[in-house]
Structure formats: structure tokens, C-alpha cells
Design a protein around this motif. Sequence first.
Motif, short mmCIF file in Angstrom:
data_model
loop_
_atom_site.label_atom_id
_atom_site.label_comp_id
_atom_site.label_asym_id
_atom_site.label_seq_id
_atom_site.Cartn_x
_atom_site.Cartn_y
_atom_site.Cartn_z
N THR A 1 0.85 -1.05 -0.35
CA THR A 1 -0.31 -0.20 0.23
C THR A 1 0.52 1.05 0.08
O THR A 1 0.55 2.15 -1.20
CB THR A 1 -0.94 0.18 1.46
N GLN A 2 1.87 1.26 0.65
CA GLN A 2 3.16 2.26 0.62
C GLN A 2 3.36 2.77 -0.40
O GLN A 2 3.53 3.44 -1.27
CB GLN A 2 3.85 2.24 1.73
N THR B 1 0.32 4.24 -2.63
CA THR B 1 0.67 5.49 -2.69
C THR B 1 1.93 6.33 -3.03
O THR B 1 1.17 7.58 -3.43
CB THR B 1 0.44 5.60 -0.76
N GLY C 1 -4.85 12.63 -2.90
CA GLY C 1 -4.91 11.48 -2.11
C GLY C 1 -6.52 10.26 -2.23
O GLY C 1 -7.04 11.15 -2.68
N SER C 2 -6.50 9.09 -1.16
CA SER C 2 -7.76 8.58 -1.86
C SER C 2 -8.00 8.68 0.23
O SER C 2 -8.80 10.04 0.55
CB SER C 2 -6.78 7.47 -0.98
N GLN D 1 -5.89 4.62 3.88
CA GLN D 1 -4.54 3.38 3.45
C GLN D 1 -4.09 2.86 4.38
O GLN D 1 -3.36 2.95 5.54
CB GLN D 1 -4.33 3.84 1.62
#
Length: 159
Positions: free
Chosen positions: A104-105, A108, A118-119, A123
Motif C-alpha cells: 500500500t505504501q 500511495t 489522496g484517496s 490506506q
Amino acid sequence: MNTVDQHLSRCVELAEEALNAGDAPFGSVLVDAMGTVLREDRNRVNTVAKTYHPEIELARWAAENLSLEQRKKTVMYTSGEHCPMCSAAHGWAELGKVVYIHSTQHLTAWHQEFGLSGSRVKQLPISDVVPELEVEGPIDDLLPQMYQLHKRYISSKTG
């Protein structure tokens, strides 16, 4: 090529299939305790439904078709670490280990690099959602391939 590499390579192929169909590049393969492929799927967030992630579909299939004992012995190979929604589905279905290529990192950071904001959803690492789950990743050898697929996807949406 060993079976782990074969399953992860298939995840990359599925991610590319998703990208070529207009979906975000994610693919997953669910295997049993013997390493036999039970089911595979790819992302279909643009062609079917926003929440059609392969990890959820595989968790749903497993919950409907495998015993609890079988589910706990599965391994899900996947191109990217589960999002929170997929992590929860994996946990609720009581599936076994997850092996992912990019974290995930990574995703992102890539999105920031590609100019995305951003989401809407925070996350989280899969271990924050399903703490007892055995998780392996990232897989450094395949990161460049997944980076390029995500770059192509974002470019197709923004350029």
C-alpha cells in the motif's frame, strides 16, 4: 521458475489484462494447501463495478465453496497489498496467508509521483485490518513491472 514465482507472475499477467481492459492493474490467484490454483481474477472496477476487486471476489468464492479448514490453508497471491475493503473480506472469509508484490505504501507513493491526490479511503496495511494474518511482501523483483503498469494506468486516465 518455482510455484510461488509462477503464481506471482500470473498476478502480473492478470493485472496487465485488467489494464488492457480499462481497469486498474490488479490481479490475484488463490491456491490451496498443495499449491493448486483454485481460482483467479482481475480488477474490474471500471468495467463491472467500483468495488469489483479480485481479492474480494476470491474471498467470496472461497466462503461459498470451501470448508473453513480449506480456507485457512489457502494462500492468496496478489499484485498489490489488499486495500482495507479487501483486507476485511479476506479476514471475514478466514482465508490463509497473503503474498503481495507491491505494498500500500508503494502504491500511495507512486500515485503521488504520478500527480494523483489522496484517496477517499485511508490506506492501511493489511496487518492493521487483519492483525493475525500471515503476510509476505513486497516482492522486490516484480516491483518494477507493477510500477510500469500503474504508471500506464494513471497516464491513460490523466493524459
